[in-house]
Write a protein that holds these residues in place. Structure first.
Motif, PDB file in Angstrom:
ATOM      1  N   ASP A   1      51.695  49.502  80.521  1.00 39.33           N
ATOM      2  CA  ASP A   1      51.923  50.629  81.440  1.00 39.33           C
ATOM      3  C   ASP A   1      52.493  51.784  80.624  1.00 39.33           C
ATOM      4  O   ASP A   1      53.619  51.718  80.128  1.00 39.33           O
ATOM      5  N   PHE A   2      51.711  52.850  80.484  1.00 36.29           N
ATOM      6  CA  PHE A   2      52.131  53.993  79.672  1.00 36.29           C
ATOM      7  C   PHE A   2      52.857  55.059  80.487  1.00 36.29           C
ATOM      8  O   PHE A   2      53.315  56.056  79.930  1.00 36.29           O
ATOM      9  N   GLY A   3      52.949  54.878  81.789  1.00 35.47           N
ATOM     10  CA  GLY A   3      53.664  55.831  82.615  1.00 35.47           C
ATOM     11  C   GLY A   3      52.852  57.080  82.896  1.00 35.47           C
ATOM     12  O   GLY A   3      51.760  57.292  82.358  1.00 35.47           O
ATOM     13  N   SER A   4      53.413  57.922  83.748  1.00 36.15           N
ATOM     14  CA  SER A   4      52.708  59.149  84.133  1.00 36.15           C
ATOM     15  C   SER A   4      52.627  60.158  82.997  1.00 36.15           C
ATOM     16  O   SER A   4      51.751  61.020  82.995  1.00 36.15           O
ATOM     17  N   ASP A   5      53.521  60.076  82.018  1.00 36.75           N
ATOM     18  CA  ASP A   5      53.488  61.026  80.908  1.00 36.75           C
ATOM     19  C   ASP A   5      52.299  60.784  79.984  1.00 36.75           C
ATOM     20  O   ASP A   5      51.847  61.701  79.295  1.00 36.75           O
ATOM     21  N   PHE A   6      51.810  59.566  79.944  1.00 32.00           N
ATOM     22  CA  PHE A   6      50.657  59.232  79.084  1.00 32.00           C
ATOM     23  C   PHE A   6      49.595  58.532  79.935  1.00 32.00           C
ATOM     24  O   PHE A   6      49.161  57.428  79.627  1.00 32.00           O
ATOM     25  N   ARG A   7      49.182  59.203  80.991  1.00 31.12           N
ATOM     26  CA  ARG A   7      48.306  58.561  81.982  1.00 31.12           C
ATOM     27  C   ARG A   7      46.890  58.317  81.461  1.00 31.12           C
ATOM     28  O   ARG A   7      46.134  57.563  82.064  1.00 31.12           O
ATOM     29  N   PHE A   8      46.490  58.984  80.374  1.00 30.67           N
ATOM     30  CA  PHE A   8      45.144  58.772  79.828  1.00 30.67           C
ATOM     31  C   PHE A   8      45.174  57.980  78.523  1.00 30.67           C
ATOM     32  O   PHE A   8      44.172  57.901  77.825  1.00 30.67           O
ATOM     33  N   ALA A   9      46.318  57.386  78.202  1.00 32.52           N
ATOM     34  CA  ALA A   9      46.456  56.734  76.894  1.00 32.52           C
ATOM     35  C   ALA A   9      45.493  55.559  76.738  1.00 32.52           C
ATOM     36  O   ALA A   9      45.004  55.299  75.634  1.00 32.52           O
ATOM     37  N   HIS A  10      45.213  54.828  77.818  1.00 28.51           N
ATOM     38  CA  HIS A  10      44.321  53.669  77.686  1.00 28.51           C
ATOM     39  C   HIS A  10      42.903  54.087  77.307  1.00 28.51           C
ATOM     40  O   HIS A  10      42.125  53.284  76.791  1.00 28.51           O
ATOM     41  N   LEU A  11      42.545  55.349  77.562  1.00 29.14           N
ATOM     42  CA  LEU A  11      41.217  55.843  77.186  1.00 29.14           C
ATOM     43  C   LEU A  11      41.127  56.194  75.712  1.00 29.14           C
ATOM     44  O   LEU A  11      40.035  56.464  75.203  1.00 29.14           O
ATOM     45  N   ALA A  12      42.264  56.217  75.034  1.00 36.23           N
ATOM     46  CA  ALA A  12      42.293  56.647  73.633  1.00 36.23           C
ATOM     47  C   ALA A  12      42.102  55.494  72.660  1.00 36.23           C
ATOM     48  O   ALA A  12      42.249  55.689  71.448  1.00 36.23           O
ATOM     49  N   VAL A  13      41.781  54.292  73.162  1.00 40.28           N
ATOM     50  CA  VAL A  13      41.605  53.146  72.268  1.00 40.28           C
ATOM     51  C   VAL A  13      40.508  53.412  71.253  1.00 40.28           C
ATOM     52  O   VAL A  13      40.675  53.185  70.043  1.00 40.28           O
ATOM     53  N   ALA A  14      39.358  53.922  71.720  1.00 42.34           N
ATOM     54  CA  ALA A  14      38.217  54.137  70.819  1.00 42.34           C
ATOM     55  C   ALA A  14      38.494  55.201  69.760  1.00 42.34           C
ATOM     56  O   ALA A  14      38.266  54.962  68.567  1.00 42.34           O
ATOM     57  N   PRO A  15      38.968  56.413  70.137  1.00 42.32           N
ATOM     58  CA  PRO A  15      39.240  57.390  69.079  1.00 42.32           C
ATOM     59  C   PRO A  15      40.309  56.948  68.092  1.00 42.32           C
ATOM     60  O   PRO A  15      40.211  57.241  66.892  1.00 42.32           O
ATOM     61  N   LEU A  16      41.322  56.216  68.577  1.00 40.48           N
ATOM     62  CA  LEU A  16      42.348  55.734  67.651  1.00 40.48           C
ATOM     63  C   LEU A  16      41.776  54.685  66.700  1.00 40.48           C
ATOM     64  O   LEU A  16      42.085  54.681  65.499  1.00 40.48           O
ATOM     65  N   LEU A  17      40.927  53.803  67.227  1.00 36.71           N
ATOM     66  CA  LEU A  17      40.287  52.821  66.351  1.00 36.71           C
ATOM     67  C   LEU A  17      39.395  53.518  65.325  1.00 36.71           C
ATOM     68  O   LEU A  17      39.349  53.122  64.154  1.00 36.71           O
ATOM     69  N   LEU A  18      38.713  54.578  65.755  1.00 35.58           N
ATOM     70  CA  LEU A  18      37.871  55.324  64.827  1.00 35.58           C
ATOM     71  C   LEU A  18      38.708  55.949  63.714  1.00 35.58           C
ATOM     72  O   LEU A  18      38.304  55.955  62.543  1.00 35.58           O
ATOM     73  N   LEU A  19      39.876  56.453  64.061  1.00 39.25           N
ATOM     74  CA  LEU A  19      40.762  57.012  63.035  1.00 39.25           C
ATOM     75  C   LEU A  19      41.182  55.936  62.034  1.00 39.25           C
ATOM     76  O   LEU A  19      41.201  56.182  60.817  1.00 39.25           O
ATOM     77  N   PHE A  20      41.523  54.755  62.521  1.00 35.84           N
ATOM     78  CA  PHE A  20      41.913  53.672  61.610  1.00 35.84           C
ATOM     79  C   PHE A  20      40.735  53.228  60.740  1.00 35.84           C
ATOM     80  O   PHE A  20      40.910  52.872  59.572  1.00 35.84           O
ATOM     81  N   VAL A  21      39.525  53.258  61.308  1.00 35.34           N
ATOM     82  CA  VAL A  21      38.348  52.859  60.538  1.00 35.34           C
ATOM     83  C   VAL A  21      38.119  53.823  59.377  1.00 35.34           C
ATOM     84  O   VAL A  21      37.862  53.402  58.240  1.00 35.34           O
ATOM     85  N   VAL A  22      38.224  55.117  59.636  1.00 34.62           N
ATOM     86  CA  VAL A  22      37.972  56.070  58.559  1.00 34.62           C
ATOM     87  C   VAL A  22      39.094  56.040  57.521  1.00 34.62           C
ATOM     88  O   VAL A  22      38.868  56.329  56.346  1.00 34.62           O
ATOM     89  N   ILE A  23      40.313  55.663  57.940  1.00 35.09           N
ATOM     90  CA  ILE A  23      41.391  55.498  56.963  1.00 35.09           C
ATOM     91  C   ILE A  23      41.065  54.349  56.017  1.00 35.09           C
ATOM     92  O   ILE A  23      41.399  54.388  54.819  1.00 35.09           O
ATOM     93  N   ALA A  24      40.363  53.347  56.540  1.00 40.82           N
ATOM     94  CA  ALA A  24      40.025  52.187  55.723  1.00 40.82           C
ATOM     95  C   ALA A  24      38.891  52.454  54.748  1.00 40.82           C
ATOM     96  O   ALA A  24      38.631  51.634  53.862  1.00 40.82           O
ATOM     97  N   LEU A  25      38.201  53.582  54.900  1.00 42.43           N
ATOM     98  CA  LEU A  25      37.084  53.870  54.010  1.00 42.43           C
ATOM     99  C   LEU A  25      37.582  54.152  52.601  1.00 42.43           C
ATOM    100  O   LEU A  25      38.668  54.714  52.407  1.00 42.43           O
ATOM    101  N   PRO A  26      36.801  53.801  51.612  1.00 44.91           N
ATOM    102  CA  PRO A  26      37.211  54.093  50.233  1.00 44.91           C
ATOM    103  C   PRO A  26      37.124  55.575  49.936  1.00 44.91           C
ATOM    104  O   PRO A  26      36.495  56.343  50.677  1.00 44.91           O
ATOM    105  N   GLN A  27      37.769  55.988  48.857  1.00 45.60           N
ATOM    106  CA  GLN A  27      37.725  57.380  48.421  1.00 45.60           C
ATOM    107  C   GLN A  27      36.282  57.794  48.159  1.00 45.60           C
ATOM    108  O   GLN A  27      35.541  57.122  47.458  1.00 45.60           O
TER     109      GLN A  27
END
Length: 748
Positions: A292-318
């Motif tokens: 439960d992210f509360g009313s202050d972060f009411r759309f946080a559960h929708l951010a799973v995909a973009p956050l995972l995408l950010l972690f994926v690109v961090i894992a990419l080699p130089q």
């Protein structure tokens, strides 16, 4: 590679644990609830896996990443609704017509008309064209199926028929979706790896000419790839429509999740892409169930995909330093604007703005008159967008760093502006103990703080540049898109960030030099002056050492590094500069909008439109931002013509241009990758008295295009392969082995 993957996995796991600890609902976890949540997650993952499979198939076999995959699914879902629900066709027949006939035909048409021309285009052009197709398809859907009618696609076999799981039921529709998704992934894997056509698909994207010499037919292969990709996009759109409803924006947003899944598979690995889609589905379902992210972060559960995408690109080699590319020949006609030419041009822009807005011009057949409040609102919106567009000129146009997040930086600028003019930072930093009164800050004209706001946005640009400096090309575009989506779902909706959202309060008017710019025309002229100043600063910067450095790393990072240019530091600087310009523009954009809406005001699709229009204009030219007045200007003109009456055909024409114009302009990049302003400048420059170089250049080109006489060739002008073929044809001795298109081409 292994080290970066380990770092990204560790950071992701740590972040997930921390978030789970602080947001746990406290609901009891039973085997039944866990099972139901898991099957929901697998079902969602299966839907997204179909989109991801289509993306991977098209990218693996054509080399083009299709941003329009989601829009194809949207169009197919509405078309299926039209046939099945509105016209009463049987679901199987409607599914066959849409997925089996319409979708592959659409893919083949896209390939023949557009995609084959993108083979040698730069990545920026390829991405912009596919984004333009996305915008055009969504516009067509909006025109054919108006949003004021509620529509619903029924579940296959109904929602109440299925397998009993105890606490809930697994509908046949969801089970079918899961089975179909896995079957499609297995079939596509087998097709690409075990069949002749699959081998030909992968060979054509690697080396088209060599594949043709070995018997492959490149055009047929590429059309097959686009047909398959469109079929998978259409099937995904139809199957997910019963869950999300027929809303174009919601259905199209699903493709962002597919992007993350495809990136999880390095854009080429189908099994990993499917696993990534299932992982996102499971994370999404379990996040909704237990956190439960509360009313202050009411759309946080929708951010799973973009956050995972950010972690994926961090894992990419130089990324390796890029060597010189084909684009170097495009700069042979380029000439830097002189400082006094830029000054004159900016002065003309301001004078025209004053004259048009004040109604000082009379064209005889049409007297525009002074702009009314509605027209000025459109003009102010246009100029605020144009300022945001200017932030892309040094970043994309000069340094070649693709950025789909201009509105994220702009929104951050609006946030910083609210905090700075409020004076709360004085107490937060403890400066009130030194005698600095927060009320004194609030009493200062807020316009003086705009430059400080831009400077405070620079660290965000530099922070984004740190992972971006490791990336290039498509991964860079995906990273900035994920960053923009994460900001719009997590950061901007927070009431502490934008406390005026939903309160009815208005974003404060700008005060400068003792004047409050609450008058629409005064604010428009202020925007025009700021726009002209930024354009002129970019003109000067383009001629500077930093401007030449940015263009050098765009041409060849390896060559720039060899000459001593610090590539990573140079990228950090250009990202920071882009954030400064976008942050300043964000203040004006929020002021124009009045009551800032974090969901609509900083929407990713608006950011796409900004990038599209700047690219269509010519993203390397500072004045390119002026093209962003296109939509609001024609909207305002349409309102004026509508009010005057007897101009229905003009109103309709302007409505069509407003709806489809941006996408069609970008499609023109297929034939003119440098943009419209570049060609307009080349056509206009010879009439300027001081541009003798332009007149000489045009004369030389015309002389080169003239068909040479036989006596000139070999004596005054060298032979070229095309001229040899032309002579052979006239003499009737053309060798049949030589194709009609000339040497160096292949038959398909």
């Amino acid at each position: 590679m292994r080290r970066s993957v380990a770092v990204a996995a560790s950071l992701g796991t740590l972040a997930a644990v921390i978030i789970a600890v602080f947001t746990w609902k406290g609901a009891p976890v039973t085997s039944e609830t866990f099972l139901v949540t898991t099957y929901i997650g697998l079902f969602l993952g299966a839907l997204w896996a179909m989109y991801a499979t289509g993306l991977v198939v098209v990218y693996t076999t054509t080399g083009v990443f299709n941003f329009a995959q989601g829009a194809i699914g949207v169009f197919a879902a509405f078309f299926y609704w039209e046939l099945h629900v509105n016209r009463g066709w049987h679901s199987i027949l409607a599914l066959f017509v849409v997925v089996g006939l319409f979708a592959p035909a659409l893919g083949v048409v896209l390939d023949i008309v557009i995609m084959r021309r993108l083979r040698t285009a730069s990545l920026v052009v390829q991405l912009m064209v596919t984004v333009a197709i996305m915008v055009l398809l969504l516009s067509v859907v909006g025109d054919i199926w108006e949003a004021d009618t509620a529509r619903r696609v029924p579940y296959l076999f109904g929602i109440n028929n299925g397998i009993d799981l105890g606490p809930s039921q697994l509908p046949w529709h969801r089970l079918i979706v899961f089975v179909v998704a896995i079957a499609i992934a297995v079939a596509m894997r087998y097709l690409l790896r075990r069949t002749r056509i699959g081998t030909a698909m992968r060979a054509v994207v690697d080396n088209r000419e060599l594949a043709a010499l070995n018997g492959a037919r490149p055009n047929v292969v590429s059309s097959t790839s686009w047909a398959l990709g469109s079929m998978l996009g259409a099937l995904g759109g139809i199957l997910i429509a019963p869950e999300l409803g027929l809303d174009p924006a919601t259905l199209n947003s699903v493709v962002i999740i597919a992007f993350a899944a495809a990136a999880f598979g390095a854009l080429r690995n189908l099994p990993l892409a499917v696993i990534g889609a299932m992982l996102i589905g499971l994370l999404r379902a379990h996040t909704v169930a237990w956190l439960d992210f509360g009313s202050d972060f009411r759309f946080a559960h929708l951010a799973v995909a973009p956050l995972l995408l950010l972690f994926v690109v961090i894992a990419l080699p130089q990324a390796r330093l890029e060597v010189g590319r084909l684009a170097h020949h495009l700069r042979r006609h380029e000439r830097f604007t002189k400082w006094w030419e830029g000054l004159i041009g900016c002065g003309v822009i301001i004078l025209l703005a004053v004259a048009f807005s004040g109604g000082w011009l009379n064209f005889g057949i049409w007297d525009p008159g002074a702009w009314d409040s509605r027209g000025l609102n459109s003009a102010n919106e246009a100029m605020a967008l144009a300022l945001i567009g200017l932030s892309l000129v040094p970043l994309i146009g000069w340094a070649g760093q693709i950025n789909f997040a201009p509105l994220a930086f702009a929104g951050f600028g609006a946030f910083v502006y609210l905090k700075v003019i409020g004076g709360g930072w004085v107490t937060f930093l403890g400066l009130d103990r030194l005698g600095l009164d927060p009320q004194d800050i609030r009493d200062i004209d807020n316009g003086y703080w705009i430059l400080l706001v831009g400077l405070l946005c620079a660290p965000l640009g530099a922070l984004v540049a740190l992972p971006a400096a490791r990336l290039r090309g498509l991964y860079l575009a995906l990273m900035t898109m994920a960053f923009a989506q994460a900001m719009s779902l997590i950061f901007f909706p927070n009431p502490w960030v934008m406390p005026i959202i939903g309160t009815g309060r208005q974003f404060p008017h700008i005060e400068l030099f003792g004047v409050t710019f609450d008058d629409r025309r005064g604010f428009f002229l202020l925007l025009m002056c700021v726009f002209a100043v930024v354009v002129y600063a970019l003109v000067l910067l383009r001629r500077s050492r930093y401007g030449r450095r940015w263009m050098a790393i765009n041409d060849s990072q390896a060559a720039a590094a060899t000459l001593g240019v610090p590539v990573v530091w140079t990228k950090v600087v250009v990202y920071a500069l882009s954030a400064v310009i976008a942050g300043i523009a964000g203040v004006f954009w929020a002021t124009v909008s009045g009551n800032v809406d974090s969901v609509q005001g900083f929407d990713l699709l608006i950011g796409f439109n900004i990038v599209l229009l700047v690219a269509a204009a010519g993203v390397s030219i500072p004045v390119a931002g002026i093209f962003l007045i296109f939509i609001p200007l024609f909207t305002g003109l349409g309102h004026r013509l509508e009010d005057s009456g007897n101009v229905d055909f003009l109103v309709t024409l302007l409505d069509i241009m407003t709806t489809y114009g941006p996408g069609l302009l970008v499609l023109g990049m297929v034939f003119n990758p440098r943009g419209a302003i570049f060609e307009m400048g080349r056509g206009f420059s010879p009439i300027l008295p001081w541009r003798s170089d332009a007149r000489a250049e045009i004369a030389a080109e015309n002389a080169q295009k003239r068909e040479p006489e036989i006596g000139e060739l070999g004596i005054e002008r060298p032979f070229t392969p095309e001229e040899v073929i032309a002579i052979d044809r006239r003499l009737g001795i053309l060798d049949e082995v030589v194709p009609k298109e000339g040497y160096g081409t292949s038959r398909s």
